[in-house]
Motif scaffolding. Structure first.
Motif, short mmCIF file in Angstrom:
data_model
loop_
_atom_site.label_atom_id
_atom_site.label_comp_id
_atom_site.label_asym_id
_atom_site.label_seq_id
_atom_site.Cartn_x
_atom_site.Cartn_y
_atom_site.Cartn_z
N HIS A 10 0.79 -1.22 0.00
CA HIS A 10 0.00 0.00 0.00
C HIS A 10 0.83 1.28 0.00
O HIS A 10 0.36 2.32 -0.48
N GLY A 11 2.04 1.22 0.53
CA GLY A 11 2.86 2.43 0.53
C GLY A 11 3.66 2.63 -0.74
O GLY A 11 4.39 3.62 -0.87
N ASN A 12 3.51 1.73 -1.71
CA ASN A 12 4.33 1.77 -2.92
C ASN A 12 3.51 1.86 -4.20
O ASN A 12 3.96 1.43 -5.26
N THR A 13 2.31 2.40 -4.09
CA THR A 13 1.45 2.53 -5.27
C THR A 13 1.83 3.78 -6.06
O THR A 13 1.98 4.86 -5.49
N VAL A 14 2.00 3.62 -7.37
CA VAL A 14 2.33 4.74 -8.25
C VAL A 14 1.42 4.70 -9.47
O VAL A 14 0.76 3.70 -9.73
N LYS A 15 1.41 5.79 -10.22
CA LYS A 15 0.62 5.86 -11.44
C LYS A 15 1.53 5.63 -12.66
O LYS A 15 2.61 6.19 -12.74
N ALA A 16 1.09 4.78 -13.58
CA ALA A 16 1.79 4.57 -14.85
C ALA A 16 0.76 4.77 -15.96
O ALA A 16 -0.02 3.86 -16.27
N GLY A 17 0.71 5.97 -16.50
CA GLY A 17 -0.34 6.28 -17.47
C GLY A 17 -1.69 6.28 -16.78
O GLY A 17 -1.90 6.96 -15.77
N ASN A 18 -2.62 5.45 -17.28
CA ASN A 18 -3.95 5.36 -16.67
C ASN A 18 -4.06 4.27 -15.62
O ASN A 18 -5.15 4.01 -15.10
N TYR A 19 -2.94 3.61 -15.32
CA TYR A 19 -2.97 2.46 -14.41
C TYR A 19 -2.25 2.76 -13.10
O TYR A 19 -1.18 3.37 -13.09
N LYS A 20 -2.86 2.30 -12.01
CA LYS A 20 -2.14 2.24 -10.75
C LYS A 20 -1.28 0.98 -10.77
O LYS A 20 -1.75 -0.08 -11.20
N ARG B 183 2.48 -1.09 -8.85
CA ARG B 183 3.49 -1.15 -7.80
C ARG B 183 4.74 -1.78 -8.38
O ARG B 183 4.65 -2.80 -9.07
N GLU B 184 5.88 -1.18 -8.13
CA GLU B 184 7.13 -1.70 -8.67
C GLU B 184 7.67 -2.78 -7.73
O GLU B 184 7.83 -2.55 -6.53
N PHE B 185 7.96 -3.94 -8.29
CA PHE B 185 8.41 -5.08 -7.50
C PHE B 185 9.69 -4.75 -6.72
O PHE B 185 9.87 -5.18 -5.59
N ASP B 186 10.56 -3.95 -7.31
CA ASP B 186 11.80 -3.58 -6.63
C ASP B 186 11.51 -2.80 -5.35
O ASP B 186 12.20 -2.97 -4.33
N ASN B 187 10.51 -1.94 -5.38
CA ASN B 187 10.15 -1.17 -4.18
C ASN B 187 9.51 -2.06 -3.12
O ASN B 187 9.70 -1.86 -1.92
N ILE B 188 8.74 -3.04 -3.57
CA ILE B 188 8.15 -4.01 -2.64
C ILE B 188 9.26 -4.77 -1.91
O ILE B 188 9.24 -4.91 -0.68
N ILE B 189 10.24 -5.23 -2.67
CA ILE B 189 11.38 -5.93 -2.08
C ILE B 189 12.15 -5.01 -1.14
O ILE B 189 12.55 -5.41 -0.04
N LYS B 190 12.34 -3.78 -1.56
CA LYS B 190 13.10 -2.82 -0.74
C LYS B 190 12.44 -2.61 0.62
O LYS B 190 13.12 -2.58 1.65
N THR C 259 -1.11 -8.86 -14.97
CA THR C 259 -0.02 -7.89 -15.17
C THR C 259 -0.44 -6.58 -14.52
O THR C 259 -0.93 -5.68 -15.18
N GLU C 260 -0.24 -6.50 -13.21
CA GLU C 260 -0.68 -5.33 -12.45
C GLU C 260 0.47 -4.65 -11.71
O GLU C 260 0.46 -3.43 -11.54
N VAL D 53 7.28 -7.96 -15.63
CA VAL D 53 6.19 -7.19 -16.24
C VAL D 53 6.68 -5.77 -16.53
O VAL D 53 7.20 -5.08 -15.65
N LYS D 54 6.52 -5.34 -17.77
CA LYS D 54 6.91 -3.99 -18.18
C LYS D 54 5.71 -3.04 -18.08
O LYS D 54 4.55 -3.47 -18.18
N THR D 55 6.00 -1.76 -17.93
CA THR D 55 4.93 -0.76 -17.84
C THR D 55 4.02 -0.82 -19.06
O THR D 55 2.80 -0.74 -18.95
N GLU D 56 4.62 -1.00 -20.24
CA GLU D 56 3.81 -1.03 -21.46
C GLU D 56 2.95 -2.28 -21.58
O GLU D 56 2.07 -2.36 -22.44
N ASN D 57 3.19 -3.28 -20.69
CA ASN D 57 2.41 -4.52 -20.74
C ASN D 57 1.30 -4.58 -19.69
O ASN D 57 0.61 -5.60 -19.59
#
Length: 448
Positions: free
Chosen positions: A352-362, A364-371, A400-401, A410-414
């Motif tokens: 919940h603390g690592n939610t970001v916007k990528a275009g029209n999608y919310k 979470r980056e896996f690297d930040n989750i691990i961090k 792919t969320e 998973v890439k942002t464009e996917n």
């Protein structure tokens, strides 16, 4: 002393819908009160005994499931795959982490969601926010967004059906350790972390073969083919929770029988609020989400309110600060709490603390989750606090969320390929299993 199951109505409350038809609401709640409990007091007490082991550093808590359950996506396959994923992760944690695992799903009741705004706007049109299927509809439509009490009845019956399936899977052979082993092997075949996973696989095979040679098998040891998986959800919609609160006939104790464990969210944890008051009066194990603005004194006050007898296994403090803030905020909190003598479970919600916007999608980056997970364990170990659990939004489906992951990558464009959540982005099965292997190593260090 002044607690009754409806006394929460005397306290300030947030994140509640306004139902347009009070007569229909009262009729629905009256029906819910007459329906059987979804879970039983004995099961709830067993969960607290297991969670007490986490408090004593003898076990680890794995809690995970959907962000928000859906009426539309409800089905046996989704339930089976979530059950399977929880077991796979538990096996990894048990073998690689050398630790018994308490398994709790965000399932069979996780229908209500707090929202940051009361309204959503799309193309200049503003409508009430979607608050979960138990309250209103996901469709961006004026009629769908009107809160309907009847949705509580549908949520109840879907929860009952889900619980029926979970109990069948847990006791009917699907949880056989040999089956779980084969599931893990299926995952290994497509993993880039082949060696690490193969090592775990071989340990499982060797252990099972040794036990068979000693005459220990599923025929004479039921625990090799049966598991206990408990249910949980955020106790957000208090009219629903009140209607399913019952008195145990054996001990004359009060339990919220909508789930084995309930938690209070970051947005509703005010010490003088309705949610804290209501849950202070039930005997279920509880959780409280703790964000970056919290202090040690907040946690002490919540512990005094929700666990005044300082029971082991009663209260889980779920940290959710975000990868960028946890290292700054958590050391001071843990340092102050260490000397308080509180019997608390500490777990990490790195979602919940690592939610970001990528275009029209919310996302979470896996690297930040691990961090954030790493920081939680490192701070806990440094401050003498046992990092005893993880709380994840995840699914057994190949969605792919969340971006990243060595296996899924998973890439942002996917993101648009299989972005299926009705609320927040979830880890897919591969990402969740990859995270389980990382956590297993951290658990081993923490317990050592």
């Amino acid at each position: 002393m002044n607690w009754k199951k409806d006394s929460w109505k005397n306290y300030p409350i947030k994140q509640q819908p306004v139902y347009p038809n009070e007569k229909e609401l009262n009729k629905t709640l009256a029906k819910l009160e007459k329906l059987p409990p979804l879970v039983f007091a004995g099961e709830i007490r067993n969960l607290q005994k297991n969670l007490a082991r986490v408090t004593r550093k003898e076990a680890f808590l794995l809690q995970g499931g959907d962000c928000a359950e859906s009426f539309e996506n409800f089905g046996a396959v989704n339930i089976r795959d979530m059950f399977k994923l929880l077991l796979q992760m538990a096996i990894v944690l048990t073998f690689a982490g050398g630790c018994p695992v308490v398994k709790i799903g965000r399932i069979a009741g996780q229908f209500a969601k707090p929202r940051s705004s009361d309204f959503e706007e799309v193309n200049g049109v503003s409508l009430p926010s979607y608050r979960g299927d138990i309250i209103n509809g996901f469709e961006f439509d004026e009629k769908a967004r009107v809160p309907s009490p009847k949705r509580m009845i549908e949520a109840y019956y879907q929860s009952a059906t889900t619980l029926n399936l979970l109990r069948g899977f847990a006791k009917g052979g699907l949880a056989d350790l040999h089956e779980v082993h084969r599931w893990n092997l299926g995952f290994l075949k497509k993993s880039k972390l082949q060696k690490q996973y193969t090592d775990i696989s071989e340990k499982i095979s060797e252990t099972l073969a040794f036990m068979e040679a000693c005459g220990i098998n599923t025929g004479n040891v039921p625990s090799l083919k049966e598991v206990s998986i408990y249910t949980s959800h955020e106790a957000l919609l208090l009219p629903y929770e009140e209607a399913l609160t019952r008195v145990d006939s054996l001990r004359n104790e009060i339990y919220d029988c909508s789930a084995h464990m309930l938690w209070i969210g970051e947005r509703t944890r005010e010490i003088d609020g309705a949610h804290v008051h209501f849950l202070s009066g039930v005997k279920n194990p509880l959780g409280v989400k703790i964000g970056p603005s919290a202090s040690a004194s907040d946690i002490i006050a919540l512990s005094n309110a929700l666990n005044p007898s300082n029971e082991e296994g009663r209260l889980n403090i779920i940290i959710r600060m975000g990868a960028e803030k946890i290292e700054q905020n958590l050391p001071k909190i843990f340092k102050e709490l260490r000397s308080e003598g509180l019997n608390l479970i500490y777990s990490i919600d790195p979602m919940h603390g690592n939610t970001v916007k990528a275009g029209n999608y919310k996302t979470r980056e896996f690297d930040n989750i691990i961090k954030e997970v790493r920081a939680f364990f490192e701070v806990g170990i440094a401050e003498g606090i046992y990092p005893g659990g993880v709380h994840l939004e995840m699914t057994g489906q190949d969605v792919t969320e969340c971006t990243g992951g060595i296996v899924s990558n998973v890439k942002t464009e996917n993101l648009q390929k299989r972005y299926e959540t009705q609320c927040d982005p979830r880890l897919n099965a591969d990402q969740a299993l990859e995270l389980a292997f990382l956590i297993a190593d951290l658990v081993k260090k923490a317990r050592a």
